[in-house]
Motif scaffolding. Structure first.
Motif, mmCIF file in Angstrom:
data_model
loop_
_atom_site.group_PDB
_atom_site.id
_atom_site.type_symbol
_atom_site.label_atom_id
_atom_site.label_comp_id
_atom_site.label_asym_id
_atom_site.label_seq_id
_atom_site.Cartn_x
_atom_site.Cartn_y
_atom_site.Cartn_z
ATOM 1 N N ILE A 264 0.872 -1.285 0.023
ATOM 2 C CA ILE A 264 0.059 0.003 0.110
ATOM 3 C C ILE A 264 0.988 1.139 0.017
ATOM 4 O O ILE A 264 1.425 1.420 0.968
ATOM 5 C CB ILE A 264 -0.834 0.109 1.349
ATOM 6 N N ASN A 265 0.906 1.838 -1.069
ATOM 7 C CA ASN A 265 1.985 2.781 -1.313
ATOM 8 C C ASN A 265 1.140 4.356 -1.185
ATOM 9 O O ASN A 265 0.276 4.529 -1.653
ATOM 10 C CB ASN A 265 2.363 2.977 -2.774
ATOM 11 N N ILE A 266 1.927 4.879 -0.240
ATOM 12 C CA ILE A 266 1.270 6.172 0.526
ATOM 13 C C ILE A 266 1.827 7.545 -0.048
ATOM 14 O O ILE A 266 2.852 7.560 -0.279
ATOM 15 C CB ILE A 266 1.534 6.222 1.851
ATOM 16 N N GLY A 267 1.063 8.414 -0.715
ATOM 17 C CA GLY A 267 1.306 9.495 -1.302
ATOM 18 C C GLY A 267 2.091 9.669 -2.433
ATOM 19 O O GLY A 267 1.795 8.980 -3.378
ATOM 20 N N ILE A 268 2.959 10.853 -2.764
ATOM 21 C CA ILE A 268 3.578 11.132 -3.917
ATOM 22 C C ILE A 268 5.042 10.895 -3.919
ATOM 23 O O ILE A 268 5.777 10.908 -5.079
ATOM 24 C CB ILE A 268 3.357 12.537 -4.314
#
Length: 391
Positions: free
Chosen positions: A312-316
């Motif tokens: 789950i890859n969060i943000g930019i």
């Protein structure tokens, strides 16, 4: 590749922390076995931070450290980072003023590595760069990585897409090699610990559902990604039945603040633990045992897919990188979006997808191929390189 000139013999390999060492290690071990090469190792950055002390990994792997470039990391402000960087340039410059090397090998995009690269550039030292051409739009690593590419003479990249990008930056295609990710090739060879072995070693018990969380400062975001991380912690605080395992953030601006948020969270949540530095074997073993990896680390994109686990890859921070189908991106970290992502990874459809997921960063014999090419490199001692114009 320049067919004229002499073969490179004396090589300095610089490592700035656990993350790049894990990728460099298979290359270093293989280069050390080449009798015609004189390999020297220099370490800096978080390797020498008291909280990390990952220089011990070299001792464990029976690798002699020739140079320790220790730089005080005083605070997590931009001013402190710039001071750290400038001291690095000076200290590496002192080494290059006294020692002659045929080439220097560096990996990635960290500012402490960039300090070595700038010094090497002024001393006209040919540079071999591993893992260039990638994009991470949310981090200052992005322009640093491309800057290192322009200093470097030879490039080892993880994917054909990144080779095209390096050529687009004016580098000669003959000096750009697609070799894959060296850490990924080692996952299959790593002897992983079982759940029971991890529990005994670290003295805790896994829950029925567990997550490994690594979150780094987002250095190009106005708030350094703090709001996204607070939203994540708020979401996780409502999930008391989950096993939550945190690792420390990179030594970037606001990393002290993120570390404090983690420490505070752990004090208030008995189901959470913090690890300063797991090391590769323990790290991969944890991934194999948890339900997913959460956060914004490049490992979640480049390594975790090979272990058939969700990210789950969060943000930019990692925006722009190639993604396996095991990765779920969340740019808007609302409670609903986070909840949907955690639900999705438990669905039968998603779990079925994981079984056959392929890792775009994997290529066979990555480190061996790097060594084979380095053995063939010849240089006339010049770092001059014409800009390669696209036609």
């Amino acid at each position: 590749m320049n067919k004229l000139g002499k073969s490179i013999k004396k090589i300095l390999i610089v490592s700035g922390g656990r993350a790049d060492y894990d990728l460099l290690k298979p290359v270093i071990l293989k280069l050390k076995k080449v009798k015609s090469l004189n390999i020297k190792i220099g370490i800096t950055g978080s390797h020498l931070f008291q909280k990390h002390e990952t220089y011990k990994n070299f001792i464990r792997d029976k690798l002699n450290i020739n140079y320790k470039i220790k730089i005080p990391f005083q605070s997590d402000t931009n001013k402190s980072i710039l001071n750290f960087f400038s001291i690095g340039v000076i200290k590496f410059g002192k080494i290059f003023s006294k020692e002659n090397f045929d080439a220097m090998i560096v990996l990635g995009d960290r500012y402490e590595i960039f300090s070595a690269v700038i010094s090497a550039g002024f001393y006209k030292l040919p540079i071999i760069h591993i893992s260039g051409g990638e994009t991470t739009l949310g981090a200052i690593d992005e322009p640093i990585r491309h800057s290192i590419t322009k200093f470097a003479n030879f490039h080892f990249v993880t994917h054909q897409t990144y080779k095209k990008r390096i050529i687009q930056l004016g580098e000669n295609p003959k000096n750009v090699y697609v070799v894959g990710n060296t850490s990924v090739e080692n996952i299959k060879n790593e002897k992983l610990l079982s759940k029971n072995e991890i529990e005994k070693k670290f003295k805790f018990k896994f829950q029925n559902e567990n997550y490994l969380i690594t979150y780094h400062p987002v250095t190009f975001a106005k708030d350094y990604g703090i709001l996204d991380f607070k939203n994540l912690l708020n979401f996780l605080s409502k999930k008391r039945n989950l096993g939550l395992f945190f690792t420390l953030p990179n030594a970037d601006p606001k990393n002290f603040y993120i570390s404090k948020l983690i420490t505070k969270f752990i004090k208030m949540n008995k189901n959470a633990k913090l690890f300063n530095s797991l090391g590769k074997q323990n790290y991969f073993s944890f991934i194999k045992c948890v339900d997913a990896v959460v956060g914004n680390s490049s490992s979640g994109l480049s390594e975790v897919p090979s272990l058939k686990k969700p990210t789950i890859n969060i943000g930019i921070r990692q925006k722009g990188r190639l993604l396996a189908k095991s990765i779920i991106n969340i740019e808007n970290t609302s409670y609903r979006n986070l909840n949907d992502a955690f639900k999705k990874i438990k669905s039968k459809k998603f779990k079925k997808k994981l079984v056959n997921v392929s890792n775009p960063y994997f290529k066979k014999n990555s480190s061996s191929n790097i060594v084979k090419i380095i053995k063939k490199i010849k240089t006339d001692g010049s770092v001059l390189k014409p800009f390669f114009d696209l036609r």
